[in-house]
Scaffold this active site. Structure first.
Site, PDB file in Angstrom:
ATOM      1  N   ALA A 177       0.876  -1.310  -0.075  1.00 16.25           N
ATOM      2  CA  ALA A 177      -0.023  -0.077  -0.003  1.00 16.25           C
ATOM      3  C   ALA A 177       0.768   1.175   0.017  1.00 16.25           C
ATOM      4  CB  ALA A 177      -0.932  -0.069   1.110  1.00 16.25           C
TER       5      ALA A 177
ATOM      6  N   GLU B 209      -2.571 -12.587  -4.073  1.00 20.34           N
ATOM      7  CA  GLU B 209      -3.993 -12.355  -4.728  1.00 20.34           C
ATOM      8  C   GLU B 209      -4.203 -10.775  -4.542  1.00 20.34           C
ATOM      9  OE1 GLU B 209      -3.970 -14.307  -1.661  1.00 20.34           O
ATOM     10  OE2 GLU B 209      -3.487 -16.339  -2.693  1.00 20.34           O
TER      11      GLU B 209
ATOM     12  N   ASN C  49      -9.168  -4.535  -9.046  1.00 16.05           N
ATOM     13  CA  ASN C  49      -8.049  -3.509  -8.772  1.00 16.05           C
ATOM     14  C   ASN C  49      -7.392  -3.632 -10.025  1.00 16.05           C
ATOM     15  OD1 ASN C  49      -6.247  -2.015  -7.500  1.00 16.05           O
ATOM     16  ND2 ASN C  49      -6.120  -3.230  -5.610  1.00 16.05           N
TER      17      ASN C  49
ATOM     18  N   TYR D  24       1.349  -5.149 -10.999  1.00 11.41           N
ATOM     19  CA  TYR D  24       1.998  -6.402 -10.962  1.00 11.41           C
ATOM     20  C   TYR D  24       2.704  -6.900 -12.295  1.00 11.41           C
ATOM     21  CZ  TYR D  24       0.218  -6.189  -6.242  1.00 11.41           C
ATOM     22  OH  TYR D  24      -0.262  -5.668  -5.244  1.00 11.41           O
TER      23      TYR D  24
HETATM   24  C1  LIG Z   1      -1.866  -0.536  -5.900  1.00  8.62           C
HETATM   25  C2  LIG Z   1      -0.750   0.586  -5.150  1.00  8.62           C
HETATM   26  C3  LIG Z   1       0.085  -0.162  -4.161  1.00  8.62           C
HETATM   27  C4  LIG Z   1       0.363   1.233  -6.289  1.00  8.62           C
HETATM   28  O1  LIG Z   1       1.153   2.008  -5.666  1.00  8.62           O
HETATM   29  P1  LIG Z   1       1.996   2.959  -6.473  1.00  8.62           P
HETATM   30  O2  LIG Z   1       3.002   3.487  -5.562  1.00  8.62           O
HETATM   31  O3  LIG Z   1       0.998   4.269  -7.046  1.00  8.62           O
HETATM   32  O4  LIG Z   1       2.426   2.252  -7.826  1.00  8.62           O
HETATM   33  P2  LIG Z   1       3.451   2.843  -8.873  1.00  8.62           P
HETATM   34  O5  LIG Z   1       3.705   4.248  -9.009  1.00  8.62           O
HETATM   35  O6  LIG Z   1       4.749   2.151  -8.758  1.00  8.62           O
HETATM   36  O7  LIG Z   1       3.028   2.378 -10.558  1.00  8.62           O
HETATM   37  C5  LIG Z   1       3.702   1.593 -11.298  1.00  8.62           C
HETATM   38  C6  LIG Z   1       2.631   1.320 -12.485  1.00  8.62           C
HETATM   39  O8  LIG Z   1       1.797   0.501 -12.070  1.00  8.62           O
HETATM   40  C7  LIG Z   1       0.447   0.991 -12.673  1.00  8.62           C
HETATM   41  N1  LIG Z   1      -0.433   1.592 -11.955  1.00  8.62           N
HETATM   42  C8  LIG Z   1      -0.081   1.800 -10.713  1.00  8.62           C
HETATM   43  N2  LIG Z   1      -1.365   2.407 -10.070  1.00  8.62           N
HETATM   44  C9  LIG Z   1      -2.413   2.428 -10.953  1.00  8.62           C
HETATM   45  C10 LIG Z   1      -3.584   2.952 -11.096  1.00  8.62           C
HETATM   46  N3  LIG Z   1      -4.448   3.507 -10.127  1.00  8.62           N
HETATM   47  N4  LIG Z   1      -4.362   2.856 -12.408  1.00  8.62           N
HETATM   48  C11 LIG Z   1      -3.496   2.534 -13.553  1.00  8.62           C
HETATM   49  N5  LIG Z   1      -2.562   1.711 -13.498  1.00  8.62           N
HETATM   50  C12 LIG Z   1      -1.775   1.800 -12.159  1.00  8.62           C
HETATM   51  C13 LIG Z   1       0.926   1.880 -13.787  1.00  8.62           C
HETATM   52  O9  LIG Z   1       1.445   1.383 -15.009  1.00  8.62           O
HETATM   53  C14 LIG Z   1       2.177   2.575 -13.105  1.00  8.62           C
HETATM   54  O10 LIG Z   1       3.002   3.294 -13.820  1.00  8.62           O
HETATM   55  P3  LIG Z   1       2.804   4.822 -14.482  1.00  8.62           P
HETATM   56  O11 LIG Z   1       2.486   5.593 -13.061  1.00  8.62           O
HETATM   57  O12 LIG Z   1       4.006   5.012 -14.937  1.00  8.62           O
HETATM   58  O13 LIG Z   1       1.703   4.470 -15.395  1.00  8.62           O
HETATM   59  C15 LIG Z   1      -1.601   1.839  -4.391  1.00  8.62           C
HETATM   60  O14 LIG Z   1      -2.562   2.132  -5.588  1.00  8.62           O
HETATM   61  C16 LIG Z   1      -2.297   1.577  -3.387  1.00  8.62           C
HETATM   62  O15 LIG Z   1      -1.943   1.391  -2.412  1.00  8.62           O
HETATM   63  N6  LIG Z   1      -3.575   1.061  -3.437  1.00  8.62           N
HETATM   64  C17 LIG Z   1      -4.417   0.686  -2.406  1.00  8.62           C
HETATM   65  C18 LIG Z   1      -4.128  -0.778  -1.693  1.00  8.62           C
HETATM   66  C19 LIG Z   1      -4.026  -1.694  -2.715  1.00  8.62           C
HETATM   67  O16 LIG Z   1      -5.038  -1.771  -3.597  1.00  8.62           O
HETATM   68  N7  LIG Z   1      -2.996  -2.416  -2.833  1.00  8.62           N
HETATM   69  C20 LIG Z   1      -2.816  -3.715  -3.694  1.00  8.62           C
HETATM   70  C21 LIG Z   1      -3.866  -4.681  -3.102  1.00  8.62           C
HETATM   71  S1  LIG Z   1      -3.063  -6.568  -3.821  1.00  8.62           S
END
Ligand SMILES: CC(C)(COP(=O)(O)OP(=O)(O)OC[C@H]1O[C@@H](n2cnc3c(N)ncnc32)[C@H](O)[C@@H]1OP(=O)(O)O)[C@@H](O)C(=O)NCCC(=O)NCCS
Length: 153
Positions: free
Chosen positions: A71, A104, A109, A116
């Site tokens: 997260a 998972e 999402n 991933y």
């Molecule tokens: C999922 C999560 C961990 C991603 O963290 P983040 O630091 O924003 O991810 P990154 O910046 O490393 O993203 C890398 C790439 O992943 C993809 N990506 C990440 N978030 C995205 C989104 N909301 N929508 C579309 N693509 C996304 C993109 O390809 C992104 O590259 P870009 O920004 O150059 O387009 C964050 O959105 C989060 O904390 N969400 C809530 C908790 C959650 O759902 N965790 C995963 C549970 S399995």
């Protein structure tokens, strides 16, 4: 400037705050404390000016590293923080040629699934009704052991 380092028990309060902002059914403090206390787990935090802005919790299973929780605080998302945390996990476990990586994720999402897939995870199956709050299905994802990257590449 983002620094990635191992989480410690003193980070628990900051972890809980992020966890509650990130998930409809957040982990409890004791679930995090349990993972942080296991020597075999890899629990990493991303710190910006010493403030926790994201974390990654990974458990070592017999056959795989299981990514249990990732997260990032909402106002720091899309800056590569989750990618950096997972990248550090792959570095730290690179000498383990027996274990791949699995996780998972909710089928809805799309952002996390894109994250991933961008890091080499593939969709390998579905767990029906895995999430208890809305009975949503979980997508099972898998990535081969890090060491094979260099062999293949
Ligand atoms: C999922 C999560 C961990 C991603 O963290 P983040 O630091 O924003 O991810 P990154 O910046 O490393 O993203 C890398 C790439 O992943 C993809 N990506 C990440 N978030 C995205 C989104 N909301 N929508 C579309 N693509 C996304 C993109 O390809 C992104 O590259 P870009 O920004 O150059 O387009 C964050 O959105 C989060 O904390 N969400 C809530 C908790 C959650 O759902 N965790 C995963 C549970 S399995």
């Amino acid at each position: 400037m983002i620094e990635i380092r191992r989480l410690q028990l003193r980070d628990l309060t900051a972890i809980e705050t992020i966890e509650r902002s990130a998930y409809p059914t957040p982990w409890s403090r004791s679930m995090f404390a349990g993972e942080l206390s296991k020597p075999s787990s890899v629990c990493l935090g991303a710190f910006e000016d010493e403030v926790l802005v994201g974390y990654l919790i990974t458990s070592r299973y017999v056959d795989a590293w299981h990514v249990m929780n990732v997260a990032v605080v909402p106002d720091r998302q899309r800056r590569g923080i989750a990618s950096a945390l997972l990248g550090r996990l792959f570095e730290l476990t690179a000498s383990d040629d027996r274990r791949g990586y699995t996780l998972e994720v909710r089928v809805s999402n799309a952002g996390a699934i894109a994250l991933y897939e961008g890091l080499g995870f593939e969709q390998r199956g579905i767990r029906r009704g895995y999430y208890t709050d809305n009975r949503e299905d979980a997508l099972i994802m898998w990535r081969d052991p890090a060491v094979r990257d260099s062999v293949a590449g």
